[in-house]
Design a protein around this motif. Structure first.
Motif, PDB file in Angstrom:
ATOM      1  N   SER A 117       0.838  -1.192   0.000  1.00 41.15           N
ATOM      2  CA  SER A 117       0.000   0.000   0.000  1.00 41.15           C
ATOM      3  C   SER A 117       0.878   1.250   0.000  1.00 41.15           C
ATOM      4  CB  SER A 117      -0.916   0.000   1.225  1.00 41.15           C
ATOM      5  OG  SER A 117      -0.143   0.129   2.412  1.00 41.15           O
ATOM      6  N   TYR A 118       0.241   2.391  -0.253  1.00 45.40           N
ATOM      7  CA  TYR A 118       0.981   3.655  -0.228  1.00 45.40           C
ATOM      8  C   TYR A 118       1.541   3.911   1.174  1.00 45.40           C
ATOM      9  CZ  TYR A 118       2.194   8.476  -1.334  1.00 45.40           C
ATOM     10  OH  TYR A 118       2.888   9.646  -1.548  1.00 45.40           O
ATOM     11  N   GLY A 119       0.754   3.586   2.194  1.00 44.03           N
ATOM     12  CA  GLY A 119       1.206   3.777   3.570  1.00 44.03           C
ATOM     13  C   GLY A 119       2.419   2.934   3.901  1.00 44.03           C
ATOM     14  N   SER A 120       2.419   1.684   3.442  1.00 38.76           N
ATOM     15  CA  SER A 120       3.576   0.807   3.686  1.00 38.76           C
ATOM     16  C   SER A 120       4.812   1.330   2.974  1.00 38.76           C
ATOM     17  CB  SER A 120       3.268  -0.613   3.208  1.00 38.76           C
ATOM     18  OG  SER A 120       2.216  -1.164   3.955  1.00 38.76           O
ATOM     19  N   MET A 121       4.605   1.850   1.759  1.00 43.50           N
ATOM     20  CA  MET A 121       5.730   2.389   1.000  1.00 43.50           C
ATOM     21  C   MET A 121       6.317   3.623   1.691  1.00 43.50           C
ATOM     22  SD  MET A 121       6.574   5.071  -1.170  1.00 43.50           S
ATOM     23  CE  MET A 121       4.984   5.658  -1.731  1.00 43.50           C
ATOM     24  N   VAL A 122       5.451   4.506   2.217  1.00 42.82           N
ATOM     25  CA  VAL A 122       5.928   5.697   2.936  1.00 42.82           C
ATOM     26  C   VAL A 122       6.657   5.280   4.205  1.00 42.82           C
ATOM     27  CG1 VAL A 122       5.199   7.765   4.200  1.00 42.82           C
ATOM     28  CG2 VAL A 122       4.214   7.267   1.960  1.00 42.82           C
ATOM     29  N   ASN A 123       6.129   4.272   4.888  1.00 42.49           N
ATOM     30  CA  ASN A 123       6.791   3.770   6.098  1.00 42.49           C
ATOM     31  C   ASN A 123       8.188   3.245   5.767  1.00 42.49           C
ATOM     32  OD1 ASN A 123       6.640   3.128   8.976  1.00 42.49           O
ATOM     33  ND2 ASN A 123       6.715   1.000   8.289  1.00 42.49           N
ATOM     34  N   PRO A 179       2.394  11.152   7.737  1.00 47.07           N
ATOM     35  CA  PRO A 179       1.058  10.576   7.936  1.00 47.07           C
ATOM     36  C   PRO A 179      -0.049  11.372   7.248  1.00 47.07           C
ATOM     37  CG  PRO A 179       2.258  10.619  10.002  1.00 47.07           C
ATOM     38  CD  PRO A 179       3.065  11.402   9.007  1.00 47.07           C
ATOM     39  N   LEU A 180       0.077  12.711   7.244  1.00 48.31           N
ATOM     40  CA  LEU A 180      -0.918  13.535   6.554  1.00 48.31           C
ATOM     41  C   LEU A 180      -0.925  13.238   5.058  1.00 48.31           C
ATOM     42  CD1 LEU A 180      -3.024  15.781   6.556  1.00 48.31           C
ATOM     43  CD2 LEU A 180      -1.146  17.442   6.408  1.00 48.31           C
ATOM     44  N   LEU A 181       0.265  13.099   4.484  1.00 48.85           N
ATOM     45  CA  LEU A 181       0.369  12.774   3.063  1.00 48.85           C
ATOM     46  C   LEU A 181      -0.270  11.419   2.773  1.00 48.85           C
ATOM     47  CD1 LEU A 181       1.505  13.401   0.212  1.00 48.85           C
ATOM     48  CD2 LEU A 181       3.597  12.208   0.930  1.00 48.85           C
ATOM     49  N   VAL A 182       0.022  10.419   3.604  1.00 49.29           N
ATOM     50  CA  VAL A 182      -0.561   9.077   3.415  1.00 49.29           C
ATOM     51  C   VAL A 182      -2.084   9.141   3.494  1.00 49.29           C
ATOM     52  CG1 VAL A 182      -0.772   6.776   4.424  1.00 49.29           C
ATOM     53  CG2 VAL A 182       1.475   7.843   4.235  1.00 49.29           C
ATOM     54  N   GLU A 186      -4.234   8.242   0.105  1.00 47.03           N
ATOM     55  CA  GLU A 186      -5.044   7.031   0.083  1.00 47.03           C
ATOM     56  C   GLU A 186      -6.528   7.319  -0.079  1.00 47.03           C
ATOM     57  OE1 GLU A 186      -3.791   4.634   3.445  1.00 47.03           O
ATOM     58  OE2 GLU A 186      -2.186   3.730   2.226  1.00 47.03           O
ATOM     59  N   LYS A 187      -6.871   8.613  -0.201  1.00 50.89           N
ATOM     60  CA  LYS A 187      -8.223   8.985  -0.608  1.00 50.89           C
ATOM     61  C   LYS A 187      -8.371   8.890  -2.134  1.00 50.89           C
ATOM     62  CE  LYS A 187      -9.753  10.054   3.494  1.00 50.89           C
ATOM     63  NZ  LYS A 187     -10.783   9.232   4.164  1.00 50.89           N
ATOM     64  N   GLU A 188      -7.236   8.884  -2.843  1.00 54.83           N
ATOM     65  CA  GLU A 188      -7.273   8.705  -4.296  1.00 54.83           C
ATOM     66  C   GLU A 188      -7.675   7.266  -4.601  1.00 54.83           C
ATOM     67  OE1 GLU A 188      -3.556   9.819  -6.028  1.00 54.83           O
ATOM     68  OE2 GLU A 188      -3.505  11.776  -5.016  1.00 54.83           O
ATOM     69  N   TYR A 190      -6.706   5.041  -6.885  1.00 54.77           N
ATOM     70  CA  TYR A 190      -5.658   4.047  -7.131  1.00 54.77           C
ATOM     71  C   TYR A 190      -5.020   3.577  -5.824  1.00 54.77           C
ATOM     72  CZ  TYR A 190      -1.276   1.992  -8.715  1.00 54.77           C
ATOM     73  OH  TYR A 190      -0.223   1.131  -8.915  1.00 54.77           O
ATOM     74  N   TYR A 191      -4.593   4.529  -5.000  1.00 52.20           N
ATOM     75  CA  TYR A 191      -3.923   4.166  -3.751  1.00 52.20           C
ATOM     76  C   TYR A 191      -4.907   3.616  -2.724  1.00 52.20           C
ATOM     77  CZ  TYR A 191       0.090   6.492  -5.789  1.00 52.20           C
ATOM     78  OH  TYR A 191       1.119   6.847  -6.629  1.00 52.20           O
ATOM     79  N   GLY A 192      -6.172   4.053  -2.813  1.00 53.28           N
ATOM     80  CA  GLY A 192      -7.193   3.478  -1.945  1.00 53.28           C
ATOM     81  C   GLY A 192      -7.423   2.008  -2.265  1.00 53.28           C
ATOM     82  N   ASN A 193      -7.424   1.667  -3.554  1.00 57.01           N
ATOM     83  CA  ASN A 193      -7.574   0.263  -3.956  1.00 57.01           C
ATOM     84  C   ASN A 193      -6.387  -0.575  -3.486  1.00 57.01           C
ATOM     85  OD1 ASN A 193     -10.034   0.691  -5.179  1.00 57.01           O
ATOM     86  ND2 ASN A 193      -9.132   1.150  -7.191  1.00 57.01           N
ATOM     87  N   LEU A 194      -5.170   0.005  -3.596  1.00 62.76           N
ATOM     88  CA  LEU A 194      -3.981  -0.720  -3.113  1.00 62.76           C
ATOM     89  C   LEU A 194      -4.091  -0.988  -1.614  1.00 62.76           C
ATOM     90  CD1 LEU A 194      -0.900   0.954  -4.879  1.00 62.76           C
ATOM     91  CD2 LEU A 194      -1.843  -1.322  -5.275  1.00 62.76           C
ATOM     92  N   LYS A 195      -4.564   0.006  -0.874  1.00 66.85           N
ATOM     93  CA  LYS A 195      -4.699  -0.157   0.570  1.00 66.85           C
ATOM     94  C   LYS A 195      -5.671  -1.284   0.897  1.00 66.85           C
ATOM     95  CE  LYS A 195      -6.094   2.303   4.759  1.00 66.85           C
ATOM     96  NZ  LYS A 195      -6.591   3.584   5.319  1.00 66.85           N
ATOM     97  N   ARG A 196      -6.841  -1.283   0.227  1.00 66.09           N
ATOM     98  CA  ARG A 196      -7.832  -2.330   0.481  1.00 66.09           C
ATOM     99  C   ARG A 196      -7.333  -3.698   0.032  1.00 66.09           C
ATOM    100  NH1 ARG A 196     -11.064   2.101  -0.822  1.00 66.09           N
ATOM    101  NH2 ARG A 196     -10.994   1.631  -3.057  1.00 66.09           N
ATOM    102  N   LYS A 197      -6.623  -3.717  -1.098  1.00 62.21           N
ATOM    103  CA  LYS A 197      -6.124  -4.991  -1.639  1.00 62.21           C
ATOM    104  C   LYS A 197      -5.124  -5.649  -0.691  1.00 62.21           C
ATOM    105  CE  LYS A 197      -3.561  -6.864  -5.570  1.00 62.21           C
ATOM    106  NZ  LYS A 197      -2.905  -6.559  -6.876  1.00 62.21           N
ATOM    107  N   TYR A 198      -4.155  -4.864  -0.233  1.00 71.58           N
ATOM    108  CA  TYR A 198      -3.085  -5.447   0.590  1.00 71.58           C
ATOM    109  C   TYR A 198      -3.471  -5.513   2.075  1.00 71.58           C
ATOM    110  CZ  TYR A 198      -0.357  -5.341  -3.628  1.00 71.58           C
ATOM    111  OH  TYR A 198       0.082  -5.557  -4.903  1.00 71.58           O
ATOM    112  N   ALA A 199      -4.559  -4.859   2.449  1.00 72.09           N
ATOM    113  CA  ALA A 199      -5.061  -5.031   3.815  1.00 72.09           C
ATOM    114  C   ALA A 199      -5.689  -6.419   3.978  1.00 72.09           C
ATOM    115  CB  ALA A 199      -6.090  -3.946   4.132  1.00 72.09           C
ATOM    116  N   ARG A 200      -6.243  -6.938   2.875  1.00 70.79           N
ATOM    117  CA  ARG A 200      -6.870  -8.259   2.923  1.00 70.79           C
ATOM    118  C   ARG A 200      -5.852  -9.385   2.856  1.00 70.79           C
ATOM    119  NH1 ARG A 200     -10.585  -5.728  -0.726  1.00 70.79           N
ATOM    120  NH2 ARG A 200      -9.496  -6.696  -2.484  1.00 70.79           N
ATOM    121  N   SER A 201      -4.665  -9.098   2.292  1.00 71.09           N
ATOM    122  CA  SER A 201      -3.684 -10.162   2.087  1.00 71.09           C
ATOM    123  C   SER A 201      -2.758 -10.325   3.290  1.00 71.09           C
ATOM    124  CB  SER A 201      -2.842  -9.872   0.844  1.00 71.09           C
ATOM    125  OG  SER A 201      -2.190  -8.629   0.968  1.00 71.09           O
TER     126      SER A 201
END
Length: 201
Positions: A117-123, A179-182, A186-188, A190-201
Motif C-alpha cells: 500500500s501507499y502507507g507501507s511504502m511511505v513507512n 502521515p498527513l500525506l498518506v 489514500e483517498k485517491e 488508485y492508492y485506496g484500492n492498493l490499501k484495500r487490496k493489501y489489507a486483505r492479504s
C-alpha cells in the motif's frame, strides 16, 4: 545619572532614543508578512517540484513547528526580540529541509511501488532516511546547544527558539507531514484500492 556618566567617561555627544509600542507592532507586522510570503513561495515551489499534496503536508509541518516553538517560548516567559523572529524564520528552512529529504525518498519509491500500500511504502521510505535525519539533527543541534549554554546573553533567545524548532522539525517531518500525506493520498482511487487490496492479504 547621565551627567555623572558623561563626566566620568567624557561623553561629548549625547543621544536619546525612545522605543515605544509602535516598534513592537511594526516588527510583528513585518514578521507576519515575511512568514506569509515564505509559505506561499514554498507552496508554489514544492507543488512544482513534487506535488500539491506534498506541498500542503510540508506547510502543515512548518506551521506545527512554528506553533510548538512559540508555545514553549511563551510558557518559559522569554522576551520576544528580533533574534527570536530570525530564529523562527530559520526554523522554516531547517524543518523544510528535513521534510524534503523524506518526500524525495517517497517520490523515488512511489515510482516503483510494488506489492504494498501507499502507507507501507511511505513507512519504508521513512525507515530508509531515519538515520540520516537523526544524524543531521544531532550535528546541527550541537552548535546550537553550545550557543545556548555557553554563548552570550544576546544569542541565548535565538539559540533557545532555534533548538526547540529544530527538535520539533525532526519529528514533524516523520510524524506530521508523512502521515498527513498518506491519509490524503489514500483517498485517491488508485492508492485506496492498493490499501484495500493489501489489507486483505
Amino acid at each position: 545619572v547621565v551627567k555623572a556618566i558623561s563626566a566620568q567617561y567624557k561623553v561629548e555627544d549625547e543621544q536619546f532614543e525612545q522605543v515605544g509600542p509602535g516598534w513592537g507592532a511594526e516588527i510583528t507586522r513585518r514578521a507576519l508578512w515575511a512568514l506569509v510570503l515564505s509559505l506561499v513561495g514554498l507552496l508554489i515551489y514544492i507543488s512544482f517540484r513534487f506535488e500539491f499534496k506534498m506541498a500542503v503536508a510540508a506547510i502543515v509541518a512548518l506551521l506545527h513547528d512554528i506553533a510548538v516553538t512559540i508555545g514553549i517560548y511563551s510558557l518559559v516567559g522569554r522576551d520576544v526580540a528580533p533574534a527570536t523572529i530570525a530564529a523562527l524564520l530559520t526554523i522554516l528552512g531547517y524543518s523544510l529541509y528535513d521534510t524534503i529529504v523524506v518526500f524525495h525518498k517517497v517520490g523515488e519509491n512511489t515510482a516503483k511501488i510494488g506489492k504494498e500500500s501507499y502507507g507501507s511504502m511511505v513507512n519504508r521510505s521513512l525507515n530508509q532516511v531515519l538515520m540520516r535525519s537523526i544524524n543531521t539533527s544531532i550535528t546541527s543541534l550541537l552548535p546550537v546547544f553550545a550557543i545556548l549554554f555557553f554563548g552570550g546573553e544576546t544569542l541565548k533567545d535565538f539559540a533557545f527558539a532555534l533548538a526547540i524548532g529544530m527538535i520539533s522539525g525532526v519529528y514533524s517531518s516523520l510524524m506530521v507531514a508523512s502521515p498527513l500525506l498518506v491519509f490524503w493520498k489514500e483517498k485517491e482511487a488508485y492508492y485506496g484500492n492498493l490499501k484495500r487490496k493489501y489489507a486483505r492479504s
